[in-house]
Design a protein around this motif. Structure first.
Motif, short mmCIF file in Angstrom:
data_model
loop_
_atom_site.label_atom_id
_atom_site.label_comp_id
_atom_site.label_asym_id
_atom_site.label_seq_id
_atom_site.Cartn_x
_atom_site.Cartn_y
_atom_site.Cartn_z
N ARG A 17 -4.77 -6.38 -3.00
CA ARG A 17 -4.41 -5.41 -2.34
C ARG A 17 -4.70 -4.47 -1.36
NH1 ARG A 17 1.93 -5.59 -1.01
NH2 ARG A 17 1.21 -8.16 -0.29
N TYR A 18 -5.19 -4.38 -0.02
CA TYR A 18 -6.53 -3.07 0.37
C TYR A 18 -5.43 -2.42 1.36
CZ TYR A 18 -9.62 -0.13 3.80
OH TYR A 18 -10.31 -0.35 4.30
N ILE A 19 -5.46 -1.20 0.91
CA ILE A 19 -4.59 -0.35 1.52
C ILE A 19 -5.57 0.65 1.80
CG2 ILE A 19 -2.30 1.10 1.64
CD1 ILE A 19 -1.46 -0.92 0.02
N GLU A 20 -5.93 1.55 3.09
CA GLU A 20 -6.70 1.92 2.76
C GLU A 20 -5.89 3.77 3.14
OE1 GLU A 20 -9.96 2.40 5.15
OE2 GLU A 20 -9.15 4.53 5.19
N ASP A 21 -5.06 4.07 3.34
CA ASP A 21 -4.13 5.30 3.99
C ASP A 21 -3.24 5.22 2.56
OD1 ASP A 21 -4.05 7.60 4.97
OD2 ASP A 21 -1.71 6.91 4.83
N ALA A 22 -4.34 6.71 1.94
CA ALA A 22 -3.87 7.38 1.04
C ALA A 22 -2.47 7.26 0.32
CB ALA A 22 -4.28 8.41 0.41
N GLN A 23 -1.88 7.87 1.85
CA GLN A 23 -0.49 8.08 1.19
C GLN A 23 0.26 6.49 2.35
OE1 GLN A 23 0.46 11.13 2.24
NE2 GLN A 23 3.20 10.23 1.71
N ALA A 24 -0.13 5.69 2.22
CA ALA A 24 0.24 4.41 2.66
C ALA A 24 0.49 4.25 1.70
CB ALA A 24 0.06 3.41 3.98
N ARG A 25 -0.80 3.96 0.44
CA ARG A 25 -0.86 3.21 -0.64
C ARG A 25 0.14 3.56 -1.88
NH1 ARG A 25 -6.04 4.55 -0.57
NH2 ARG A 25 -5.67 6.62 -2.06
N ILE A 26 0.62 5.13 -2.27
CA ILE A 26 1.72 5.42 -2.97
C ILE A 26 3.02 5.72 -2.13
CG2 ILE A 26 1.92 7.95 -1.75
CD1 ILE A 26 1.80 7.85 -5.67
N ASN A 27 3.15 5.21 -1.27
CA ASN A 27 4.59 4.63 0.19
C ASN A 27 4.62 3.07 -0.36
OD1 ASN A 27 4.99 6.97 0.93
ND2 ASN A 27 4.50 6.89 2.72
N ALA A 28 3.55 2.29 -0.33
CA ALA A 28 3.42 0.91 -0.81
C ALA A 28 4.02 0.89 -2.21
CB ALA A 28 2.29 0.03 -0.71
N LEU A 29 3.71 1.60 -3.59
CA LEU A 29 4.29 1.53 -4.44
C LEU A 29 5.50 2.25 -4.66
CD1 LEU A 29 3.41 1.58 -7.81
CD2 LEU A 29 3.04 3.66 -7.68
N LEU A 30 5.82 2.79 -4.22
CA LEU A 30 7.56 3.49 -4.09
C LEU A 30 8.44 2.21 -3.00
CD1 LEU A 30 7.09 7.59 -3.53
CD2 LEU A 30 6.92 6.33 -5.65
N SER A 31 8.38 1.29 -2.72
CA SER A 31 9.35 1.16 -2.32
C SER A 31 8.70 -0.33 -3.17
CB SER A 31 8.68 0.27 -0.43
OG SER A 31 7.40 0.06 -0.49
N GLY A 32 7.82 -0.14 -3.54
CA GLY A 32 8.33 -1.92 -4.22
C GLY A 32 7.61 -2.77 -4.13
N GLN A 33 6.21 -2.85 -2.72
CA GLN A 33 5.39 -3.67 -2.20
C GLN A 33 4.52 -3.99 -3.34
OE1 GLN A 33 4.55 -3.41 1.71
NE2 GLN A 33 5.24 -4.95 2.03
N VAL A 34 4.40 -3.15 -4.14
CA VAL A 34 2.99 -2.75 -4.97
C VAL A 34 3.36 -2.61 -6.58
CG1 VAL A 34 0.57 -1.45 -5.43
CG2 VAL A 34 1.23 -2.95 -3.33
N ASP A 35 3.00 -2.96 -7.14
CA ASP A 35 2.91 -2.50 -8.70
C ASP A 35 2.18 -1.79 -9.41
OD1 ASP A 35 5.34 -4.79 -8.78
OD2 ASP A 35 3.47 -6.19 -8.43
N ILE A 36 0.75 -1.95 -8.55
CA ILE A 36 0.48 -0.89 -10.24
C ILE A 36 -0.86 -0.64 -9.22
CG2 ILE A 36 -1.80 -1.33 -11.25
CD1 ILE A 36 -0.84 -3.06 -12.97
N LEU A 37 -0.90 1.18 -8.74
CA LEU A 37 -2.22 1.19 -7.87
C LEU A 37 -3.62 1.88 -8.70
CD1 LEU A 37 -0.06 4.13 -5.20
CD2 LEU A 37 -1.51 1.82 -4.78
N THR A 38 -4.73 1.57 -8.17
CA THR A 38 -5.46 1.37 -8.79
C THR A 38 -5.76 2.74 -8.90
OG1 THR A 38 -7.22 0.12 -7.62
CG2 THR A 38 -5.27 -0.82 -9.56
#
Lengths: 308, 334, 518
Positions: C238-259
Motif C-alpha cells: 500500500r502506498y501512503i504518501e504522508d509519513a504521519q498517515a503511514r505510522i497511524n496506519a500501522l498503529l491502528s492495524g491497517q498496515v502490518d509492516i512499514l518499510t
C-alpha cells in the motif's frame, strides 16, 4: 435559458482550453525533467534519452502541443509518463473517489451551515448562535492537516472506531469528509447566517408571521429559499477548492483521489497526467458553476425574468 | 351606538416602547379605540406617526426589541397580551389579517401566489389538497385576481403592482378573518387602481361583515372608507371622531394642517396646497407636552411645552386633544 | 531434486547459514548445494493460505507497466520478488539458495552451468522452460534496459537440454551469481510482446498479481507454487504518501509492516510491545554527490571537505545513531566490505591545510542543492554547509522541490543522495562511477578506476575480496564523493506477522514463509 446555457458552455470550453494550453507551456518551461524523474536514480544517460524519446520530449514544443491538441480532439489525453498507463484510466480511477469525498464533504458542510446558520439567525442569543460562531471560528483557524491528524489519532489510532486512511468503503470517508467539511464550513456558515438574518428582517417574513405560518416553515422554507442564494455562489467556489484542492486532506488521510494523483503527477513532472487532471478539474469547476447558475435560474424567478 | 353589540376589538392605553440611548422611547403612546364587527376605523397620520406599529401589536408582530403595554388589548374579549406563540398563530390570519403597505416587499419573491395562499389556508383551515386549492382560487377571485386557476402559479415578481395588491388582499381574505387591517394598502398604487382597491375593500367589508382598520396618510381616502377616523401624531391620537365630522370640522391644528396639505379635498380645491412646516419629531422627541407643539401655528407657549393635553369633547362621537381648543374652542385653532 | 519443495528450500537456507565462509564467497564450491537429502520433509502441514499481510510504503510502483527489468523502484521490486522466481535466491544472511535452478556450477567468470527444475509453472498455467530463462537473461545482455546494469553486455544463455543451461558472459563476470539471484524469469511470450506488461505482472513465484488500483498492489497466494503454497493468502503493498498517515496506519492495524521507516517512526513505536524493528537492509548509503567539473575536481579540495565534516557527529545526532558510518566507499553491510586504513577523521585544521595546498588556496565557493529526497536532508545539508564555512569554503545552498532536485542535482557542486545495491553486491554501487553514468552523475571519468572496476567484476570467488577492496579503496582515498554514512532500511513489523524475514534486498522474497497470527 438554453441559448444562455449554450453560450456559457462555449465560453467555458474556451476558458478550459486556455488554462490547459497555459499549463502545457508552463510545465515545459519549469524546472524538472520527466525523463530523469522516470528513470531510476543515477540511470545511464542512454536510458534517460530513451525515456525522452518515448515521452516525445525530443520533439519541438510546437509539435508536442500539436499532437496533444490532436489527441484531445479524439478524446485521448495521452499516456502518463509516470504510470505508463492511459491518463483517462488513471483519472477515471481516482476521480469518482474524489467526487464521492467532495460530495460527502459538501453535503455535511451544507447541512450544518443551513441548519445551524438558520437556527443561529432565528435565535440570535441561543446556544445555536454560540455554537455556530464557535464552529466557524474553529474551522477558520484549524487547518485541515491539523484537524485531520487529530481526528486520526483520536478516532483511528486510540479508539479504533474508524480507519485512519486509505479508501476502503464508506467508513473510510467519514474522517476525511468531516475534516474537509470543517474547512469549508466557516464561509458557508457565515454567509448563510448573514443572509438568513437579513432575510428574516424582510417584510415578506413579517407577512408570513402575520398569517400565522409556523416559524419553522417560515425559517426553513420562506426565508431559506431567499437566504440560500448567496450560499450557492460560495458553493461554486468551494467546489473548485474541493476538486483541485483536498490535496492536503487526501495526503493526511492517504485517500487515493485526484489530489493525491495530481501531487504524484507534479512530483514526477508527468505532463500528460497533469494536463489531463487540469482539464478534468477545470471543466468540473466550470460545469459546476454553470450548474449553479442554472440553479439560480431555476430557483429565482427574478433572474429568469431578466434573461427572458 | 350604545345599542350596538359589544366591540370585537377593545384597545385601552396601548403603548409600544423601544430601548434607545436616551432610555425607552414610545413609538405608540396611550392609544385607545374600539371596533365593532362590520365597522371600520381609519387611522391617519404622517409616516412615522406609529400607525403601523399600533396595528402590528394586534398581530403580535412588533419587533423583538419592542415592549408592548396596554391597560386592555382585547380581541373578542380575549387578552392578546397574554397569548403564547401558538395562541397568536391561531389568531393571525384566521381572526385578524393584515394587508401590508408594499406588496412588492410583502410578498416573498420566491414563493408562488398559490403556495403563499394555500399555506395560510392549510395552516388555519386544513383540508385536502383539492379543498385547499379550491379555497385558494376562491380567495383570489374574491380579490379580483383574474384567471386564478392559471395565473396563481406565478411568482409575485411576475405580476403588476395592482395584481400583487390583489394577491395580498386574497391572502388576507383566505382564512375568513373577522378583522382586516389594511396598512397603507393603496399607497404604492396609481390612482385608478387605488380607487378599485378601496372599492373592493368596501365591498368585501359589506359583503363579508368584516371589521376594517384602514391605515393611511391620505385623509381623502378616509372619506371613501367611512366609519371612525383617528388622527395620529408622534405615536399619539390627537383627534378622533366619525369620518365626516372630523373632515368637515377638524378641531386639531394638525388635522387641519393635514387637510390643507392634501390634494384630494374637494372643498379646498381652489386654495393652494400648504404643507405643514417642519418635520415630524423622532420617537421620544415630543414627550412631555403636546406632541405637535413644535410645528403648531397656535401652540400655547408654556402649557403645550409642559403638559400633554387630555381629550376635549367636541361632540358625543368627536374628541380632540389640544390645549388651544380646550381653552379657546374652534376659534383658537382657525 | 525434483521433489525439492518449500520445506526443503527452507532447510537449505538454515543449513547454509552455518556455512558462513562459503556464504561469503557464495560460489566457491563447484556447488551441488541444493541438497536433496531434506526433500520430502514438510515441517508444517499444508493448510490453505489465510490472512492478509499489508505493507505500508512511502512510494507507489514507478509505473503500471510490470516489466521488472524496466526500473529500480521499491514497490516494483517488492512485487517482482514475490510474483517472479529467479534462478537462485538470497536468504536472510545474503547467502545463495536454489530457486528455479536446483544446482549450479560456477565454471569460470564467463560460464555458469545450471540445472533447472521442471515442475515450475507460470500463473497462467504454462510451464517455465529453458526458453523463458534464456529470453529473460538475453534481453539484459543486448537491451538498453535500466536493469541491464546488473548484467554484462552480451550475457546470454545456451540451452543444453530442457533442464540444463549455460550462462555465458563475453566479459569476465565474477558477480554473475548475484546477477542471477536478481534477474526475474519472465514468460518468453511477454518479452516478445511487451504490451502484455501493461496487464499486470505474470511470473511463476509464490504470489500472483491480482490488481493495482493506484494505491494498493494486491497479490494472492499461488496454491500451485512448486515450493508449496505460502501461508498468507493475500499480500498488499500500500502506498501512503504522508509519513504521519503511514505510522497511524500501522498503529491502528491497517498496515502490518512499514518499510524504509525514518528515525521518527522508530521513535513512535518505542516501548510499544506490538511491534518490532528489522534491520536487514540492502547495502545502501547516503552520499554527497560531487561534480568533478568544478572545484571538487581537485583532490585536495575533496580531501579537505572530508576532514571538515564530522560524519560521526551527523550520524549520531541527525540520524539518531541508526546509520553506521563506513570507513570505505561502500556500505558496511555490503558483502566484501572492509574497513580501510586511511581515515578521513574530523579535523578542521587538516582541512584548512589541505585547502591551502589545493588549487584554491584563497578559498573556494561551492554551490549546493538541497531538498527532501533523503531523510533529514535539509538539516544534514545545513550542518555540512556550516562545517565547510568553518574551514573557509563558502557554500551557497539552494533549496529545490524534489522533482527539480532530481532533475538538476548534477548542475550543483554538492547534493545529497542515496545509493543502494539491488542485487546485494558491491558491484552495483561500484558501477555507478564508471562509463556514461559516472559522466552524467559526477562529471567523472577515470580510466584507472574503470580498470579496477572491471577487475572486481571479472574476479572469480577467490580473488573477489581483494579486487572489491582495491576498487573501493581507490574511490575512498580519492574521495570521489562524500561517503556520509550507511542508509539502513529499517522496517517496523507488527507482531501479528510471525516468521517474517527480510533478505538484504529491496524486495520481499521471503514473505512466503511468514504467517499471520491473532
Amino acid at each position: 435559458m438554453w441559448s444562455y446555457a449554450f453560450r456559457r458552455l462555449l465560453q467555458s470550453a474556451m476558458i478550459v482550453l486556455i488554462i490547459v494550453v497555459s499549463v502545457f507551456i508552463v510545465m515545459r518551461l519549469s524546472a524538472g525533467d520527466p525523463a530523469r524523474l522516470r528513470a531510476p536514480v543515477f540511470a545511464r544517460p542512454d536510458v534517460i534519452e530513451q525515456y525522452r524519446r518515448d515521452f516525445g520530449l525530443d520533439r519541438s514544443l510546437f509539435e508536442q502541443l500539436g499532437s496533444f491538441l490532436g489527441g484531445l480532439l479524439r478524446g485521448d489525453f495521452g499516456t502518463s509518463f509516470r504510470f505508463q498507463a492511459p491518463v483517462t484510466d488513471l483519472i477515471m480511477e481516482a476521480l469518482p473517489r474524489t467526487l464521492l469525498l467532495a460530495g460527502c464533504s459538501l453535503a455535511i458542510s451544507l447541512s450544518v451551515a443551513v441548519v445551524l446558520g438558520s437556527l443561529a439567525a432565528m435565535r440570535p442569543r441561543s446556544i445555536w448562535s454560540w455554537l455556530s460562531g464557535a464552529l466557524a471560528a474553529f474551522g477558520q483557524s484549524a487547518p485541515v492537516f491539523w484537524t485531520g491528524a487529530v481526528m486520526v489519532i483520536v478516532f483511528a489510532v486510540i479508539l479504533g472506531w474508524l480507519p485512519p486512511g486509505g479508501y476502503n468503503g464508506a467508513s473510510s470517508l467519514v474522517l476525511p469528509a468531516i475534516a474537509i467539511s470543517l474547512s469549508i464550513l466557516p464561509t458557508q456558515l457565515r454567509v448563510l447566517r448573514a443572509a438568513m438574518e437579513s432575510t428574516l428582517q424582510e417584510e415578506y417574513i413579517a407577512t408570513a408571521r402575520a398569517f400565522g405560518i409556523n416559524q419553522w416553515r417560515i425559517t426553513f422554507v420562506y426565508a431559506l429559499k431567499n437566504a440560500i442564494l448567496p450560499l450557492l455562489t460560495v458553493v461554486g467556489v468551494d467546489v473548485g477548492y474541493l476538486l483541485g484542492g483536498v490535496i492536503v486532506a487526501e495526503v493526511v488521510f492517504a485517500f487515493p483521489g485526484i489530489g493525491e494523483l495530481a501531487l504524484t503527477a507534479l512530483k514526477s513532472r508527468d505532463y500528460p497526467l497533469i494536463q489531463g487532471i487540469t482539464i478534468v478539474t477545470a471543466s468540473a469547476f466550470v460545469v459546476v458553476n454553470l450548474l449553479i447558475d442554472m440553479i439560480y435560474f431555476w430557483v429565482d424567478p427574478r433572474i429568469r425574468q431578466e434573461h427572458s | 351606538m350604545s345599542d350596538s353589540p359589544k366591540p370585537v376589538l377593545e384597545v385601552e392605553n396601548l403603548s409600544v416602547r423601544f430601548p434607545s440611548q436616551r432610555g425607552e422611547v414610545a413609538v405608540v403612546d396611550g392609544l385607545s379605540f374600539q371596533l365593532r364587527a362590520g365597522e371600520s376605523l381609519v387611522i391617519a397620520g404622517e409616516s412615522g406617526s406609529g400607525k403601523s406599529m399600533a396595528c402590528r401589536t394586534l398581530l403580535g408582530i412588533t419587533p423583538d426589541s419592542s415592549r408592548v403595554d396596554a391597560d386592555r388589548l382585547d380581541w373578542k374579549g380575549q387578552g392578546l397580551l397574554a397569548l403564547d406563540r401558538a395562541g397568536w398563530n391561531a389568531l393571525r390570519g384566521a381572526e385578524i389579517a393584515m394587508i401590508f403597505q408594499d406588496p412588492a416587499a410583502a410578498l416573498n419573491p420566491l414563493i408562488t401566489v398559490e403556495t403563499l395562499i394555500s399555506d395560510a389556508i392549510r395552516q388555519h383551515r386544513g383540508g385536502t389538497r383539492a379543498e385547499v386549492r379550491a379555497r385558494t382560487i376562491e380567495a383570489l377571485s374574491r380579490a379580483g385576481f383574474p384567471e386564478p386557476e392559471f395565473r396563481m402559479k406565478a411568482f409575485p415578481g411576475e405580476l403588476s403592482g395592482g395584481l400583487r395588491q390583489r394577491v395580498a388582499i386574497a391572502l388576507a381574505l383566505s382564512c375568513e378573518p373577522s378583522l382586516i387591517i389594511a396598512d397603507e394598502a393603496t399607497t404604492n398604487l396609481d390612482v385608478s387602481i387605488q380607487a378599485q382597491i378601496v372599492e373592493l375593500l368596501r365591498f368585501l367589508q359589506a359583503d363579508l361583515g368584516l371589521a376594517l382598520i384602514f391605515v393611511t396618510h391620505d385623509l381623502g381616502l378616509a372619506r371613501e372608507i367611512g366609519g371612525d377616523l383617528m388622527v395620529m401624531y408622534a405615536g399619539q391620537a390627537v383627534e378622533y371622531g366619525r369620518v365626516p365630522e372630523v373632515l368637515e370640522d377638524p378641531c386639531h391644528p394638525y388635522t387641519r394642517g393635514l387637510l390643507r396639505s392634501a390634494p384630494t379635498m374637494a372643498s379646498d380645491r381652489n386654495t393652494p396646497l400648504q404643507p405643514i412646516p417642519g418635520t415630524a419629531p423622532r420617537p421620544g422627541e415630543a414627550a412631555g407636552g403636546a406632541p405637535f407643539r413644535a410645528r403648531c401655528p397656535v401652540a400655547m407657549e408654556r402649557l403645550c411645552e409642559r403638559e400633554n393635553p387630555g381629550w376635549t369633547r367636541v361632540s358625543d362621537t368627536h374628541r380632540v386633544a389640544c390645549h388651544r381648543f380646550a381653552a379657546e374652542g374652534r376659534g383658537g385653532v382657525q | 531434486m525434483n521433489e525439492h519443495d518449500k520445506t526443503g528450500r527452507l532447510q537449505d537456507m538454515r543449513r547454509r547459514s552455518f556455512m558462513k565462509a562459503a556464504a561469503a564467497a557464495g560460489l566457491s564450491l563447484p556447488a551441488t548445494i541444493g541438497l536433496s537429502s531434506v526433500a520430502g520433509l514438510r515441517a508444517f502441514a499444508q493448510g490453505t493460505a489465510t490472512g492478509t499481510l499489508t505493507f505500508g510504503n512511502a512510494e507507489p510502483p514507478t509505473s503500471n507497466y510490470w516489466d521488472p527489468a524496466a526500473g529500480f523502484g521499491l514497490v516494483d521490486e517488492q512485487v517482482a520478488s514475490l510474483v517472479h522466481d529467479t534462478l537462485v535466491a538470497f536468504d536472510e544472511k545474503g547467502a545463495l539458495t536454489p530457486c528455479l535452478a536446483t544446482e549450479w556450477t560456477f565454471v569460470n567468470p564467463q560460464l555458469v552451468t545450471l540445472t533447472l527444475r521442471s515442475d515450475a509453472t507460470f500463473h497462467d498455467g504454462t510451464p517455465v522452460t529453458a526458453e523463458d530463462v534464456k529470453a529473460s537473461i538475453d534481453r539484459l545482455g543486448d537491451g538498453a534496459l535500466p536493469q541491464s546494469m546488473v548484467a554484462t553486455p552480451g550475457i546470454n544463455v545456451t540451452i543444453v537440454s530442457p533442464t540444463e543451461i549455460e550462462v555465458n558472459s563475453p566479459q569476465a563476470f565474477g558477480v554473475v551469481m548475484s546477477a542471477l539471484a536478481f534477474i526475474k524469469v519472465l514468460p518468453k511470450a511477454n518479452i516478445a510482446n511487451p504490451d502484455n506488461f501493461a496487464n499486470g505482472a505474470l511470473g511463476s513465484g509464490p504470489y500472483r498479481f491480482v490488481s493495482y488500483n493506484g494505491t494498493d498492489v494486491t497479490l494472492e497466494a499461488n496454491p500451485d507454487y512448486w515450493g508449496g503454497a505460502p501461508n498468507i493468502a493475500t499480500v498488499i503493498f500500500r502506498y501512503i504518501e504522508d509519513a504521519q498517515a503511514r505510522i497511524n496506519a500501522l498503529l491502528s492495524g491497517q498496515v502490518d509492516i512499514l518499510t524504509r521507516v525514518s528515525s521518527e517512526d522508530i521513535a513512535r513505536i518505542e516501548g510499544n510491545d506490538a511491534f518490532y524493528t528489522t534491520t536487514v537492509s540492502p547495502p545502501a548509503q547516503i552520499v554527497g554527490i560531487y561534480q568533478h567539473n568544478g572545484p571538487l575536481g581537485d583532490l585536495k579540495v575533496r580531501q579537505a571537505v572530508a576532514h571538515a565534516i564530522d560524519r560521526e557527529g551527523i550520524a549520531a545526532s541527525l540520524m539518531r545513531g541508526l546509520n553506521p558510518v563506513a570507513q570505505s566507499s561502500i556500505p558496511t553491510n555490503a558483502p566484501y566490505y572492509e574497513e580501510l586504513e586511511t581515515r578521513f577523521e574530523y579535523d578542521p585544521e587538516k582541512a584548512r591545510a589541505l585547502l591551502a595546498e589545493s588549487g584554491y588556496p584563497d578559498g573556494v565557493t561551492l554551490r549546493m542543492s538541497t531538498s527532501t529526497l533523503v531523510p533529514n536532508q535539509i538539516e544534514i545539508d545545513q550542518v555540512i554547509a556550516a562545517s565547510l564555512q568553518q574551514v573557509g569554503i563558502t557554500v551557497e545552498v539552494e533549496r529545490l522541490e524534489v522533482g527539480a532536485f532530481r532533475s538538476s542535482y548534477n548542475t550543483y557542486d554538492i547534493s545529497l543522495n542515496t545509493l543502494a545495491s539491488f542485487n546485494n553486491d558491491p558491484d552495483f554501487i561500484l558501477g555507478f562511477y564508471t562509463g556514461g553514468t559516472a559522466e552524467a552523475v559526477f562529471h567523472y571519468s577515470d580510466a584507472e578506476y574503470e580498470a579496477l572496476h572491471a577487475a572486481q567484476r571479472a574476479a572469480g570467488p577467490d580473488e573477489r575480496q581483494q579486487a572489491v577492496t582495491a576498487a573501493a579503496r581507490y574511490l575512498w582515498e580519492n574521495q570521489v564523493t562524500l561517503y556520509l554514512s550507511d542508509e539502513v532500511w529499517y522496517s517496523i513489523v507488527s507482531k501479528r506477522v510471525e516468521g517474517y524475514a527480510r533478505a538484504p534486498l529491496v524486495g520481499e522474497p521471503l514473505v512466503s514463509d511468514a504467517r499471520i497470527v491473532g
